[in-house]
Every structure is written in structure tokens, then in C-alpha cells.
Write a protein that holds these residues in place. Structure first.
Motif, PDB file in Angstrom:
ATOM      1  N   PRO A 114     -37.849 -98.090  26.379  1.00 44.63           N
ATOM      2  CA  PRO A 114     -38.660 -99.013  25.570  1.00 44.63           C
ATOM      3  C   PRO A 114     -38.235-100.471  25.717  1.00 44.63           C
ATOM      4  CG  PRO A 114     -38.081 -97.075  24.278  1.00 44.63           C
ATOM      5  CD  PRO A 114     -37.283 -97.011  25.539  1.00 44.63           C
ATOM      6  N   ALA A 115     -36.935-100.706  25.885  1.00 46.67           N
ATOM      7  CA  ALA A 115     -36.460-102.077  26.093  1.00 46.67           C
ATOM      8  C   ALA A 115     -37.032-102.649  27.388  1.00 46.67           C
ATOM      9  CB  ALA A 115     -34.929-102.103  26.128  1.00 46.67           C
ATOM     10  N   VAL A 207     -41.759 -89.867  20.095  1.00 50.93           N
ATOM     11  CA  VAL A 207     -42.073 -91.222  19.628  1.00 50.93           C
ATOM     12  C   VAL A 207     -41.852 -92.241  20.740  1.00 50.93           C
ATOM     13  CG1 VAL A 207     -41.384 -93.042  18.021  1.00 50.93           C
ATOM     14  CG2 VAL A 207     -41.638 -90.688  17.204  1.00 50.93           C
ATOM     15  N   SER A 208     -40.760 -92.101  21.489  1.00 56.46           N
ATOM     16  CA  SER A 208     -40.504 -93.010  22.614  1.00 56.46           C
ATOM     17  C   SER A 208     -41.616 -92.909  23.648  1.00 56.46           C
ATOM     18  CB  SER A 208     -39.156 -92.686  23.262  1.00 56.46           C
ATOM     19  OG  SER A 208     -38.097 -92.870  22.364  1.00 56.46           O
ATOM     20  N   PHE A 209     -42.053 -91.680  23.932  1.00 54.43           N
ATOM     21  CA  PHE A 209     -43.117 -91.467  24.916  1.00 54.43           C
ATOM     22  C   PHE A 209     -44.412 -92.135  24.465  1.00 54.43           C
ATOM     23  CE2 PHE A 209     -46.646 -88.893  26.601  1.00 54.43           C
ATOM     24  CZ  PHE A 209     -46.390 -88.985  27.957  1.00 54.43           C
ATOM     25  N   LEU A 210     -44.775 -91.954  23.194  1.00 55.23           N
ATOM     26  CA  LEU A 210     -46.015 -92.546  22.672  1.00 55.23           C
ATOM     27  C   LEU A 210     -45.947 -94.071  22.677  1.00 55.23           C
ATOM     28  CD1 LEU A 210     -46.769 -90.135  19.682  1.00 55.23           C
ATOM     29  CD2 LEU A 210     -47.893 -90.203  21.916  1.00 55.23           C
ATOM     30  N   ILE A 211     -44.799 -94.620  22.259  1.00 53.33           N
ATOM     31  CA  ILE A 211     -44.631 -96.073  22.258  1.00 53.33           C
ATOM     32  C   ILE A 211     -44.769 -96.625  23.676  1.00 53.33           C
ATOM     33  CG2 ILE A 211     -42.938 -97.930  21.936  1.00 53.33           C
ATOM     34  CD1 ILE A 211     -41.891 -96.386  19.504  1.00 53.33           C
ATOM     35  N   ILE A 213     -46.289 -95.221  26.341  1.00 56.24           N
ATOM     36  CA  ILE A 213     -47.650 -95.085  26.867  1.00 56.24           C
ATOM     37  C   ILE A 213     -48.564 -96.144  26.265  1.00 56.24           C
ATOM     38  CG2 ILE A 213     -49.685 -93.578  26.905  1.00 56.24           C
ATOM     39  CD1 ILE A 213     -47.468 -92.796  28.875  1.00 56.24           C
ATOM     40  N   ILE A 214     -48.470 -96.374  24.947  1.00 55.44           N
ATOM     41  CA  ILE A 214     -49.293 -97.394  24.293  1.00 55.44           C
ATOM     42  C   ILE A 214     -48.978 -98.783  24.852  1.00 55.44           C
ATOM     43  CG2 ILE A 214     -49.722 -98.578  22.101  1.00 55.44           C
ATOM     44  CD1 ILE A 214     -49.288 -95.840  20.720  1.00 55.44           C
ATOM     45  N   VAL A 218     -51.587-101.305  26.804  1.00 53.15           N
ATOM     46  CA  VAL A 218     -51.813-102.700  26.404  1.00 53.15           C
ATOM     47  C   VAL A 218     -51.575-103.636  27.587  1.00 53.15           C
ATOM     48  CG1 VAL A 218     -50.976-104.577  24.927  1.00 53.15           C
ATOM     49  CG2 VAL A 218     -51.259-102.270  23.984  1.00 53.15           C
ATOM     50  N   ILE A 219     -50.515-103.374  28.346  1.00 55.36           N
ATOM     51  CA  ILE A 219     -50.213-104.211  29.520  1.00 55.36           C
ATOM     52  C   ILE A 219     -51.339-104.129  30.537  1.00 55.36           C
ATOM     53  CG2 ILE A 219     -48.698-104.420  31.530  1.00 55.36           C
ATOM     54  CD1 ILE A 219     -46.375-103.593  29.693  1.00 55.36           C
TER      55      ILE A 219
END
Length: 308
Positions: A114-115, A207-211, A213-214, A218-219
């Protein structure tokens, strides 16, 4: 409550029982492990030696490569050594150490993703403010938070397991000490511990996977307003990150998001998770990145000239 823990040694069943398959495992996984160490070490040395690879993305990548060196090293050397041993055993303390180390480096790897995604989001969606937002202090804070989060995840997992009563049997149907096989051997009620494991490992992965992918959706949506050249470069970088996300996060979701049960496919899934992402990440991040490839060429040229 009064059950005594009288297990001091665990017996590991390993991957295969066939001697031919064990010999093949020794050759294949020895080669994979050496390539993993050399590939990730090359990435770390290249990033630290190069004056051009000073962007935050490479700072995160160097830490990911270090975690990728350590993660398989917690289990693979023992698995390779056990191919020559008929009775594969590991002490109780060694088992808990292996459990902690594997989840520490594996968890840190997950938290680093995520970072890295946040870094790509700022670089692509807010390019004019990139150097201000992603300064050295912010990058160090994100990396430090990833390592601390990995430690907290792992220490919770280990403390939950080490306090369980083990009174026999002591045979683990796996090639290393993981939480689900150990919960299966515990004498007491493990229902609550199993739920915490799902929350601690399974939900973190999900949760990490969903964050991630979202964030990449967006990118990609923001790329529509970019020039063709910028779009191509961003797609190349994000494509590498998305491949890594799938390799790193899909196996833990399969393993830990369900209740505490063991399936026949578990050993192969966790083996894939331990071996393949650390092996492939150096290739994923270098083959599609001209800056890293050019820095490696310059590094080898300098060594060649200094040798002459």
C-alpha cells in the motif's frame, strides 16, 4: 485450562515422501533460493549505488527486496536441509521462531505494497506536488510503519500460538510451522484463537488487496487525461505493481480468510507464496523498468573498469 504442554519437538511431514521427489525438490528449491537472494541483493545494491535511482519508488523497492530476501530464508533452508533427513523435526522454540519470522517478513511485505501504491498515486495523480508530499521524512515514516505493522501482526500471531497447550500428537502435515497446522494439534479449544487469526491475517490480506485494487483503479482512471507517453510509462509501472499484488496477496487470502481448517492444497499454496513472489519480484520490477536496467549496466561497467 489445566492441560500441560509436554511437546518439546514437532515432526514435519514435509512436501513429499518419495525420495525421487525429494531429490528434485533439493535441486529446484536450492536453485530458486540462490536466485532469489542474488536477484534481490542485486536490486538493493543497484538502488543504493546508483545516483539516478533516488526517487521514493526505489526507496520502497529496496525495502521490499530486503523483505523478499528474508521471507523465504525463514523456511526454505530448513526445507532444503530436510530433503536429506528421514525424520524431519523442529524444536518447539524453533517452531515458534519460524512462525514469528515468516509472518514478520511476510506481513511487512504486504504492508509495503500500500505504501508503494500511495507513492504511485501521488506521482500520477498529483505530479506537481509529488516532491513536496513524498519527501524523505514521509517515505521513511511509511516504511517504518510497514515494518512496525509487520512486527505487531507477527507477535500477536506468535503469542496466540505459544500459549496454546500441546500434549500430543506432534506431527505437522506441512514443511514448516504455520498457524493452522499448529491450531489443529492444540489440546484446548482454539475457536477464539482461530477467529483472531482470521482477523489478524485473513482480513489484513483482504483489506490490503481491496485498498490496492481501488487505488490502482483510481490511478488508471486518472491516466485518461495524461499524454500518451506518460500514460505508457505509468501503465508499465502500475502493471508491475498489480502483478506483485496478485502474487503476494491472493495466497494469504486463500490460506487465512477461512476458519481454522487445513486443506490438501494448503502446502502448495503457501509454498508458492513463500517461493515465487520473492523470486519474481526482481524480474517484475527490473525487466519493465529502463531506469533500473540502465543503472545495473552502469554498475557492472564501473566494476569492470575498476577490475581492469
Amino acid at each position: 485450562m489445566g492441560t500441560k504442554n509436554n511437546v518439546t519437538v514437532f515432526v514435519l511431514f514435509g512436501l513429499f515422501q518419495s525420495r525421487e521427489m525429494l531429490h528434485a525438490c533439493f535441486i529446484v528449491f536450492s536453485l530458486f533460493h540462490v536466485l532469489t537472494l542474488l536477484g534481490n541483493l542485486l536490486v538493493i545494491v543497484t538502488i543504493n549505488a546508483s545516483k539516478t535511482l533516488n526517487a521514493p519508488m526505489y526507496f520502497f523497492l529496496s525495502h521490499l527486496s530486503f523483505a523478499d530476501m528474508c521471507y523465504p530464508s525463514t523456511t526454505t533452508p530448513k526445507m532444503i536441509a530436510d530433503t536429506f533427513v528421514e525424520h524431519k523435526t523442529i524444536s518447539f522454540n524453533g517452531c515458534m521462531t519460524q512462525l514469528f519470522s515468516a509472518h514478520f517478513f511476510g506481513g511487512t511485505e504486504i504492508f509495503l505494497l500500500p505504501a508503494m501504491a500511495y507513492d504511485r498515486y501521488v506521482a500520477i495523480c498529483r505530479p506537481l506536488h509529488y516532491t513536496i508530499i513524498m519527501d524523505r521524512q514521509k517515505c521513511s515514516l511509511l516504511v517504518g510503519a510497514s515494518w512496525v505493522s509487520g512486527f505487531l501482526h507477527s507477535i500477536l500471531q506468535t503469542l496466540l500460538t505459544v500459549q496454546l497447550p500441546f500434549c500430543g500428537p506432534n506431527e505437522i502435515d506441512n514443511f514448516f510451522c504455520d498457524v493452522h497446522p499448529l491450531l489443529k494439534l492444540a489440546c484446548g479449544d482454539t475457536y477464539l484463537v482461530g477467529l483472531i487469526v482470521v482477523a489478524n491475517s485473513g482480513m489484513i490480506s483482504l483489506v490490503s488487496f481491496l485498498i490496492l485494487i481501488i487505488s490502482y483503479v483510481v490511478i488508471l482512471l486518472n491516466l485518461r487525461s495524461q499524454s500518451t507517453k506518460s500514460r505508457h510509462k505509468a501503465l508499465s509501472t502500475c502493471g508491475s505493481h498489480i502483478i506483485t499484488v496478485l502474487l503476494v496477496l491472493v495466497p494469504p487470502m486463500f490460506m487465512y480468510i477461512r476458519p481454522s481448517t487445513t486443506l490438501a492444497a494448503d502446502k502448495l499454496v503457501i509454498l508458492f507464496n513463500i517461493v515465487m513472489p520473492p523470486l519474481l519480484n526482481p524480474l517484475i520490477y527490473t525487466l519493465r523498468n529502463n531506469e533500473v536496467k540502465n543503472a545495473m549496466r552502469k554498475l557492472f561497467r564501473v566494476k569492470e573498469y575498476s577490475g581492469k
